[in-house]
Design a protein around this motif. Structure first.
Motif, PDB file in Angstrom:
ATOM      1  N   ILE A  29       0.848  -1.185   0.000  1.00 38.89           N
ATOM      2  CA  ILE A  29       0.000   0.000   0.000  1.00 38.89           C
ATOM      3  C   ILE A  29       0.886   1.238   0.000  1.00 38.89           C
ATOM      4  CG2 ILE A  29      -1.767   1.295   1.279  1.00 38.89           C
ATOM      5  CD1 ILE A  29      -2.705  -1.351   2.450  1.00 38.89           C
ATOM      6  N   GLU A  30       0.515   2.212  -0.808  1.00 38.48           N
ATOM      7  CA  GLU A  30       1.284   3.461  -0.856  1.00 38.48           C
ATOM      8  C   GLU A  30       1.398   4.077   0.546  1.00 38.48           C
ATOM      9  OE1 GLU A  30       0.254   5.185  -5.326  1.00 38.48           O
ATOM     10  OE2 GLU A  30      -0.929   5.816  -3.596  1.00 38.48           O
ATOM     11  N   THR A  31       2.561   4.616   0.847  1.00 42.32           N
ATOM     12  CA  THR A  31       2.769   5.274   2.139  1.00 42.32           C
ATOM     13  C   THR A  31       2.019   6.607   2.163  1.00 42.32           C
ATOM     14  OG1 THR A  31       4.968   4.262   2.297  1.00 42.32           O
ATOM     15  CG2 THR A  31       4.505   6.119   3.751  1.00 42.32           C
ATOM     16  N   VAL A  32       1.289   6.852   3.254  1.00 38.82           N
ATOM     17  CA  VAL A  32       0.516   8.091   3.366  1.00 38.82           C
ATOM     18  C   VAL A  32       1.308   9.109   4.182  1.00 38.82           C
ATOM     19  CG1 VAL A  32      -1.659   6.868   3.157  1.00 38.82           C
ATOM     20  CG2 VAL A  32      -0.724   7.294   5.433  1.00 38.82           C
ATOM     21  N   LYS A  33       1.047  10.388   3.922  1.00 37.33           N
ATOM     22  CA  LYS A  33       1.782  11.457   4.598  1.00 37.33           C
ATOM     23  C   LYS A  33       1.094  11.915   5.874  1.00 37.33           C
ATOM     24  CE  LYS A  33       3.813  13.185   0.288  1.00 37.33           C
ATOM     25  NZ  LYS A  33       3.959  14.367  -0.617  1.00 37.33           N
ATOM     26  N   GLU A  34      -0.230  11.705   5.959  1.00 37.73           N
ATOM     27  CA  GLU A  34      -0.970  12.115   7.146  1.00 37.73           C
ATOM     28  C   GLU A  34      -1.745  10.935   7.703  1.00 37.73           C
ATOM     29  OE1 GLU A  34      -3.433  15.451   6.400  1.00 37.73           O
ATOM     30  OE2 GLU A  34      -1.787  16.769   5.745  1.00 37.73           O
ATOM     31  N   SER A  35      -1.759  10.813   9.020  1.00 37.58           N
ATOM     32  CA  SER A  35      -2.507   9.736   9.667  1.00 37.58           C
ATOM     33  C   SER A  35      -4.010  10.014   9.576  1.00 37.58           C
ATOM     34  CB  SER A  35      -2.087   9.617  11.138  1.00 37.58           C
ATOM     35  OG  SER A  35      -0.718   9.306  11.248  1.00 37.58           O
ATOM     36  N   GLY A  36      -4.791   8.950   9.493  1.00 38.40           N
ATOM     37  CA  GLY A  36      -6.243   9.101   9.446  1.00 38.40           C
ATOM     38  C   GLY A  36      -6.870   8.087   8.517  1.00 38.40           C
ATOM     39  N   LEU A  37      -8.176   8.223   8.339  1.00 34.69           N
ATOM     40  CA  LEU A  37      -8.917   7.318   7.473  1.00 34.69           C
ATOM     41  C   LEU A  37      -8.547   7.556   6.015  1.00 34.69           C
ATOM     42  CD1 LEU A  37     -12.446   7.453   9.137  1.00 34.69           C
ATOM     43  CD2 LEU A  37     -10.832   5.542   9.198  1.00 34.69           C
ATOM     44  N   HIS A  38      -8.377   6.463   5.268  1.00 34.89           N
ATOM     45  CA  HIS A  38      -8.066   6.528   3.846  1.00 34.89           C
ATOM     46  C   HIS A  38      -8.911   5.503   3.092  1.00 34.89           C
ATOM     47  CE1 HIS A  38      -4.559   8.666   5.407  1.00 34.89           C
ATOM     48  NE2 HIS A  38      -4.332   9.111   4.177  1.00 34.89           N
ATOM     49  N   LYS A  39      -9.079   5.777   1.813  1.00 30.91           N
ATOM     50  CA  LYS A  39      -9.796   4.864   0.929  1.00 30.91           C
ATOM     51  C   LYS A  39      -8.783   4.174   0.016  1.00 30.91           C
ATOM     52  CE  LYS A  39     -13.599   6.333  -0.926  1.00 30.91           C
ATOM     53  NZ  LYS A  39     -14.523   7.095  -1.810  1.00 30.91           N
ATOM     54  N   ILE A  40      -8.765   2.845   0.074  1.00 25.65           N
ATOM     55  CA  ILE A  40      -7.841   2.069  -0.754  1.00 25.65           C
ATOM     56  C   ILE A  40      -8.631   1.419  -1.878  1.00 25.65           C
ATOM     57  CG2 ILE A  40      -6.136   0.224  -0.801  1.00 25.65           C
ATOM     58  CD1 ILE A  40      -5.767   0.598   2.195  1.00 25.65           C
ATOM     59  N   ILE A  41      -8.355   1.818  -3.106  1.00 29.75           N
ATOM     60  CA  ILE A  41      -9.042   1.248  -4.263  1.00 29.75           C
ATOM     61  C   ILE A  41      -8.493  -0.151  -4.530  1.00 29.75           C
ATOM     62  CG2 ILE A  41      -9.630   1.579  -6.680  1.00 29.75           C
ATOM     63  CD1 ILE A  41     -10.703   3.732  -4.790  1.00 29.75           C
ATOM     64  N   LEU A  42      -9.411  -1.111  -4.694  1.00 26.78           N
ATOM     65  CA  LEU A  42      -8.993  -2.481  -4.956  1.00 26.78           C
ATOM     66  C   LEU A  42      -8.908  -2.721  -6.457  1.00 26.78           C
ATOM     67  CD1 LEU A  42     -11.037  -4.521  -2.326  1.00 26.78           C
ATOM     68  CD2 LEU A  42      -8.869  -3.322  -2.074  1.00 26.78           C
ATOM     69  N   GLU A 357      -7.523   9.064  -1.307  1.00 32.38           N
ATOM     70  CA  GLU A 357      -7.380   7.727  -1.882  1.00 32.38           C
ATOM     71  C   GLU A 357      -5.912   7.320  -1.973  1.00 32.38           C
ATOM     72  OE1 GLU A 357      -9.359   7.453  -5.617  1.00 32.38           O
ATOM     73  OE2 GLU A 357     -11.352   7.856  -4.788  1.00 32.38           O
ATOM     74  N   VAL A 358      -5.658   6.074  -1.682  1.00 37.95           N
ATOM     75  CA  VAL A 358      -4.320   5.507  -1.868  1.00 37.95           C
ATOM     76  C   VAL A 358      -4.451   4.238  -2.710  1.00 37.95           C
ATOM     77  CG1 VAL A 358      -3.330   6.453   0.240  1.00 37.95           C
ATOM     78  CG2 VAL A 358      -4.503   4.268   0.315  1.00 37.95           C
ATOM     79  N   LYS A 359      -3.361   3.872  -3.355  1.00 37.42           N
ATOM     80  CA  LYS A 359      -3.395   2.729  -4.259  1.00 37.42           C
ATOM     81  C   LYS A 359      -2.498   1.606  -3.752  1.00 37.42           C
ATOM     82  CE  LYS A 359      -4.334   5.537  -8.371  1.00 37.42           C
ATOM     83  NZ  LYS A 359      -3.852   5.910  -9.726  1.00 37.42           N
ATOM     84  N   MET A 360      -2.738   0.440  -4.294  1.00 35.93           N
ATOM     85  CA  MET A 360      -1.889  -0.713  -4.010  1.00 35.93           C
ATOM     86  C   MET A 360      -0.948  -0.922  -5.197  1.00 35.93           C
ATOM     87  SD  MET A 360      -4.430  -3.362  -2.046  1.00 35.93           S
ATOM     88  CE  MET A 360      -5.024  -4.017  -3.560  1.00 35.93           C
ATOM     89  N   TYR A 361       0.202  -1.517  -4.910  1.00 36.63           N
ATOM     90  CA  TYR A 361       1.173  -1.769  -5.973  1.00 36.63           C
ATOM     91  C   TYR A 361       1.974  -3.022  -5.625  1.00 36.63           C
ATOM     92  CZ  TYR A 361       4.757   0.175  -2.857  1.00 36.63           C
ATOM     93  OH  TYR A 361       5.602   0.404  -1.804  1.00 36.63           O
ATOM     94  N   ASP A 362       2.810  -3.417  -6.559  1.00 40.02           N
ATOM     95  CA  ASP A 362       3.680  -4.586  -6.373  1.00 40.02           C
ATOM     96  C   ASP A 362       2.860  -5.825  -5.981  1.00 40.02           C
ATOM     97  OD1 ASP A 362       6.041  -6.000  -6.363  1.00 40.02           O
ATOM     98  OD2 ASP A 362       6.590  -5.457  -4.313  1.00 40.02           O
ATOM     99  N   ILE A 363       1.830  -6.100  -6.793  1.00 35.67           N
ATOM    100  CA  ILE A 363       0.982  -7.275  -6.544  1.00 35.67           C
ATOM    101  C   ILE A 363       1.733  -8.530  -6.995  1.00 35.67           C
ATOM    102  CG2 ILE A 363      -1.208  -8.400  -7.103  1.00 35.67           C
ATOM    103  CD1 ILE A 363      -2.341  -5.602  -7.646  1.00 35.67           C
ATOM    104  N   LYS A 364       1.856  -9.487  -6.095  1.00 36.34           N
ATOM    105  CA  LYS A 364       2.562 -10.729  -6.392  1.00 36.34           C
ATOM    106  C   LYS A 364       1.649 -11.902  -6.089  1.00 36.34           C
ATOM    107  CE  LYS A 364       7.198  -8.889  -5.458  1.00 36.34           C
ATOM    108  NZ  LYS A 364       8.417  -9.012  -4.636  1.00 36.34           N
TER     109      LYS A 364
END
Length: 413
Positions: A29-42, A357-364
């Motif tokens: 998961i992408e590293t976020v700069k601020e703590s709190g609730l985030h939406k992760i797109i699948l 929103e944050v994204k996922m990457y490096d799916i293995k």
């Protein structure tokens, strides 16, 4: 047999079994700069590698501890109102007399305006006039009352004022301040009702094969994906003929028992009508299949020329609480897991889903059941499995011998 020894033996076997039943798919998961609730797109890839209801989906922090989440599905049309402001050209307040606000009307015609007013426990009389040059003003509303200017849930309130249908470019509202103090008008504008369609993600088939049948005269499109995919919508690009109206159906291959054997059969899951008078985009009952086929009835007509078939799935996200600069991973693909129960699920109705929103990457994904011994951990080596089997056999023999001795001792007493 001593109960304590048996329990230890079962714990060892359970631990070995747990190690062998690992997740097959991981992602970051992408590293976020601020703590709190985030939406992760699948991504579609993650959904195809998971159970359909995402029961095996997990988020882990840097220490391997599960991070709670809930699933957010924007798969319905959303109706909402958007407030658009008029440009306020002037605002003049004469103490103990009146407040005059002049604003510009950008619409071709208008029959109401909406005022945003700071909470106030007063009743105001007002008049409204219109002009096309800000020199000559003509009456629209005269000495009407504005009241109910309180909102228990916010510090301001929206009030709608009806007008005779008018096309004046400029409007002027005058409040009588002779008996009461002025009210604070923050904004003047109007609400626009809008419909937001669900966000879709296109998925691409591995192959599409076309077959023509003469009796009955049908066309079939056989669709094959690399792996099972979720499909919620299908769109057809049809280039000819200019005028057409055809019945179509979507089938998936199922199996049923016949004469103690498993026999395949096509199951129709959705029927629809394709026509030149409409956009041929269809929302369908959710599919989670690797293969399906679409059958179009041609009757005595020539087959349709379909240049492209697009497949889409509703975008799905998870809402979770992430810490700034923390590393998180995703694991999924363990068919033995069930949907987790987190406290966060109980608060989803009260949360704002308009989150960063944050994204996922490096799916293995581990596609090979067998790997070279040098790539395996010691507990994955074949010798370790046989060692466990041997130790298990010795343990069973040991406990069985002790049990027989105990039985003999008991019988001799």
């Amino acid at each position: 047999m001593k109960p304590m020894k048996l329990n230890k033996f079962l714990v060892v076997l359970f631990a070995v079994n747990s190690l062998l039943a690992q997740h097959k798919t991981t992602a970051k998961i992408e590293t976020v700069k601020e703590s709190g609730l985030h939406k992760i797109i699948l991504p579609a890839e993650i959904r195809s590698l998971s159970k359909e209801e995402l029961g095996d989906f997990r988020i882990l922090d840097a220490k391997g501890i599960e991070v709670p989440y809930y699933i957010f599905q924007g798969n319905n049309q959303i109706n909402y109102s958007s407030f658009s402001e008029f440009k306020i050209l002037s605002k003049i307040a004469i103490p103990k007399s009146k407040t005059t606000i002049v604003f510009e009307n950008p619409k071709a015609s208008i029959d109401e305006i909406v005022l945003s007013i700071t909470n106030s426990d007063v009743t105001k009389s007002y008049s409204i006039s219109g002009s096309n040059n800000q020199k000559e003003w003509f009456g629209l509303v005269n000495n009407s009352l504005l009241n109910g200017l309180e909102n228990s849930e916010a510090t301001s309130v929206y009030k709608t004022i009806s007008l005779p249908l008018t096309s004046y470019r400029y409007l002027k509202i005058e409040f009588n301040d002779k008996k009461t103090l002025p009210i604070n008008v923050l904004k003047i504008g109007f609400f626009t009702n809008k419909t937001s369609n669900p966000k879709m993600e296109e998925i691409f088939p591995k192959s599409i094969r076309i077959a023509q049948f003469s009796s009955p005269k049908n066309t079939r499109f056989y669709i094959n994906f690399n792996r099972p995919q979720i499909v919620n919508q299908i769109d057809f690009t049809i280039t000819s003929p200019n005028l057409f109206q055809r019945n179509a159906q979507i089938f998936v291959n199922k199996k049923r028992q016949m004469n103690q054997k498993s026999a395949p059969f096509p199951e129709m899951i959705f029927a629809f009508e394709m026509s030149s008078n409409q956009k041929n985009t269809f929302s369908i009952p959710q599919l989670f299949e690797k293969e399906c086929f679409i059958e179009i009835e041609n009757k005595d007509n020539q087959p349709l020329t379909i240049a492209k078939i697009h497949f889409f799935q509703n975008q799905v996200a998870v809402i979770t609480d992430l810490k700034a600069n923390e590393k998180y991973t995703v694991t999924t693909g363990n068919q033995k897991l069930y949907s987790p129960e987190y406290d966060l699920e109980n608060f989803k109705d009260s949360m704002n889903n308009n989150l960063p929103e944050v994204k996922m990457y490096d799916i293995k994904h581990d596609t090979s059941p067998k790997r070279n011994n040098q790539d395996k951990s010691f507990w994955q080596q074949s010798w370790f499995m046989w060692l466990c089997i041997g130790l298990g056999g010795i343990a069973i023999l040991y406990f069985t011998t002790n049990l027989i001795k105990d039985m003999k001792n008991n019988s001799s007493i």
